[in-house]
Scaffold this motif. Structure first.
Motif, short mmCIF file in Angstrom:
data_model
loop_
_atom_site.label_atom_id
_atom_site.label_comp_id
_atom_site.label_asym_id
_atom_site.label_seq_id
_atom_site.Cartn_x
_atom_site.Cartn_y
_atom_site.Cartn_z
N LEU A 1 -13.88 3.71 -2.96
CA LEU A 1 -12.82 3.38 -3.91
C LEU A 1 -12.26 4.67 -4.49
O LEU A 1 -13.02 5.61 -4.77
N PHE A 2 -10.94 4.71 -4.68
CA PHE A 2 -10.32 5.90 -5.25
C PHE A 2 -9.08 5.50 -6.03
O PHE A 2 -8.36 4.57 -5.64
N LYS A 3 -8.84 6.18 -7.11
CA LYS A 3 -7.65 5.97 -7.96
C LYS A 3 -7.39 4.50 -8.27
O LYS A 3 -6.29 3.99 -8.10
N ALA A 4 -8.46 3.81 -8.71
CA ALA A 4 -8.28 2.45 -9.22
C ALA A 4 -7.76 2.58 -10.65
O ALA A 4 -8.36 3.29 -11.47
N ASN A 5 -6.65 1.95 -10.92
CA ASN A 5 -6.05 2.01 -12.26
C ASN A 5 -5.55 0.62 -12.63
O ASN A 5 -5.06 -0.11 -11.77
N LEU A 6 -5.68 0.30 -13.92
CA LEU A 6 -5.20 -0.98 -14.41
C LEU A 6 -4.10 -0.71 -15.43
O LEU A 6 -4.34 -0.03 -16.43
N PHE A 7 -2.90 -1.21 -15.13
CA PHE A 7 -1.73 -0.96 -15.98
C PHE A 7 -1.46 -2.20 -16.84
O PHE A 7 -1.76 -3.32 -16.42
N ASP A 8 -0.83 -1.98 -17.99
CA ASP A 8 -0.60 -3.12 -18.88
C ASP A 8 0.79 -3.73 -18.67
O ASP A 8 1.32 -4.38 -19.55
N GLU A 9 1.39 -3.48 -17.52
CA GLU A 9 2.70 -4.06 -17.23
C GLU A 9 2.72 -4.54 -15.78
O GLU A 9 1.90 -4.12 -14.96
N GLU A 10 3.69 -5.40 -15.52
CA GLU A 10 3.86 -5.91 -14.15
C GLU A 10 4.79 -4.94 -13.42
O GLU A 10 5.99 -4.92 -13.67
N LEU A 11 4.24 -4.14 -12.54
CA LEU A 11 5.09 -3.19 -11.81
C LEU A 11 5.94 -3.96 -10.80
O LEU A 11 5.50 -4.97 -10.24
N ASP A 12 7.15 -3.47 -10.59
CA ASP A 12 8.02 -4.19 -9.65
C ASP A 12 7.80 -3.64 -8.23
O ASP A 12 7.06 -2.68 -8.00
N ALA A 13 8.47 -4.28 -7.28
CA ALA A 13 8.24 -3.97 -5.86
C ALA A 13 8.48 -2.50 -5.55
O ALA A 13 7.72 -1.88 -4.80
N SER A 14 9.53 -1.91 -6.16
CA SER A 14 9.83 -0.52 -5.84
C SER A 14 8.78 0.43 -6.42
O SER A 14 8.44 1.44 -5.81
N GLN A 15 8.26 0.08 -7.58
CA GLN A 15 7.20 0.92 -8.18
C GLN A 15 5.92 0.85 -7.35
O GLN A 15 5.25 1.85 -7.13
N VAL A 16 5.61 -0.35 -6.90
CA VAL A 16 4.40 -0.53 -6.08
C VAL A 16 4.55 0.24 -4.77
O VAL A 16 3.64 0.95 -4.33
N LYS A 17 5.73 0.14 -4.18
CA LYS A 17 5.97 0.82 -2.92
C LYS A 17 5.91 2.34 -3.10
O LYS A 17 5.32 3.05 -2.29
#
Ligand SMILES: *[C@@H]1O[C@H](CO)[C@@H](O)[C@H](O)[C@H]1NC(C)=O
Ligand SMILES: *[C@@H]1O[C@H](CO)[C@@H](O)[C@H](O)[C@H]1NC(C)=O
Ligand SMILES: *[C@@H]1O[C@H](CO)[C@@H](O)[C@H](O)[C@H]1NC(C)=O
Length: 311
Positions: free
Chosen positions: A175-191
């Protein structure tokens, strides 16, 4: 010449004692991954509040699946009222807010290969999405009125069969760079995050929205066989500092890193002869006699040297 020699001597005296400490400090821990053994004793467990995630979250991480088969859970968040708040396996199977989102038939995860996974959800959309290497695999609708319960346990490398315990489905991968964000990232951010790659720092741009941070997860107590591993990512000093304009670093210094990559030096132990050969252009190398010249060494040394010259 005498001046240079005494300077070298002084440098040597000053740095020898603190050297390993110094080098250690420079081994930036956030670039480490976690390797989990494949038994139920191998995990990282801690209690946490999740208030900022009540109405939206995004969980992302880089996984290297090592165990064949399903139900290898790498992360789980359990609360007293639901054990399935956020629970991704390493094959596309996902549970959130007690709702299954099984995308495992839509992807074939290769063993031993890094893959980027992101799971997003928000109360306003009541939609949980599973993304693999920047692509949406699918989504499910979550129950209306249902938000994330804000206090519970997190386990890395397994899941909870009862709240806070009873671990039965070990991950057994990396596992590497597991992060939990407090917002719903959109498709472009995820990509963008997936495209930026394993070694990027793109997640850091999210500031405090990155609520559970990889570098903090690394500090949690490890149980059983969980080890920090070198995943081949190192601080990129040239990128970060762009310091030639701001400090005394000579531009030519950087060509010497390439010099070290030469067969003559790479993978070799730093010897007195080597120091002698390189000294004229690069006297600080003397401090590293006995070390082995590797990519990691060059990376640390670069950082050391830059810090040394610029501060
Ligand atoms: C720990 O886990 C790793 C990865 O699964 C494995 O290669 C190693 O043999 C395990 N070590 C012990 C002592 O069980
Ligand atoms: C550093 O400088 C290069 C070229 O001048 C530029 O392309 C790059 O974006 C800069 N990096 C940072 C972090 O400022
Ligand atoms: C350096 O040594 C490592 C470990 O022995 C080896 O895997 C690698 O191929 C070597 N690299 C070069 C450039 O010789």
């Amino acid at each position: 010449m005498m001046q240079i020699l005494s300077l070298l001597f002084l440098l040597g005296v000053l740095t020898m004692e603190s050297l390993s400490e110094e080098v250690q400090r420079l081994v930036d821990r956030r670039y480490n991954g976690l390797q989990f053994g494949a038994t139920n004793q191998d995990y990282v467990l801690f209690k946490t509040r999740m208030d900022p995630l009540e109405e939206s979250y995004t969980l992302c991480g880089w996984l290297k699946k090592r165990q064949a088969g399903h139900y290898k859970y790498w992360f789980a968040y359990s609360t007293s009222s639901s054990r399935e708040e956020i629970r991704p396996a390493d094959d596309g199977y996902f549970l959130t807010l007690s709702t299954p989102a099984d995308m495992s038939s839509k992807v074939t995860v290769e063993l031993g290969v890094w893959a980027h996974w992101c799971y997003t959800w928000s109360f306003s959309t009541l939609t949980a999405k599973v993304n693999y290497n920047g692509q949406l695999l699918g989504s499910v609708t979550t129950p209306s009125g249902r938000k994330v319960v804000v206090e519970g346990y997190v386990v890395l490398g397994n899941e909870f069969n009862s709240h806070g315990g009873d671990l039965n489905y070990p991950f057994g991968g990396d596992l590497f760079k597991a992060n939990l964000f407090d917002e719903e990232l959109d498709a472009s951010q995820v990509k963008a995050m997936a495209d930026a790659g394993l070694c990027s720092d793109i997640e850091e741009g999210y500031g405090r929205s990155r609520f559970l941070k990889w570098e903090d997860l690394l500090l949690e107590e490890k149980s059983g066989n969980v080890t920090e591993i070198d995943v081949g990512c190192y601080p990129d000093v040239e990128e970060e500092s762009n310091s030639t304009e701001e400090c005394e670093c000579e531009e030519e210094t950087f060509s010497r890193w390439d010099l070290l990559k030469n067969d003559k030096y790479f993978n070799r132990t730093v010897t007195a002869e080597m120091v002698e050969q390189l000294k004229e252009s690069w006297d600080v190398l003397g401090d590293f006699e006995g070390a082995t010249v590797t990519d990691r060494f060059i990376s640390h040394f670069k950082f050391y040297h830059e810090t040394d010259t610029c501060n």
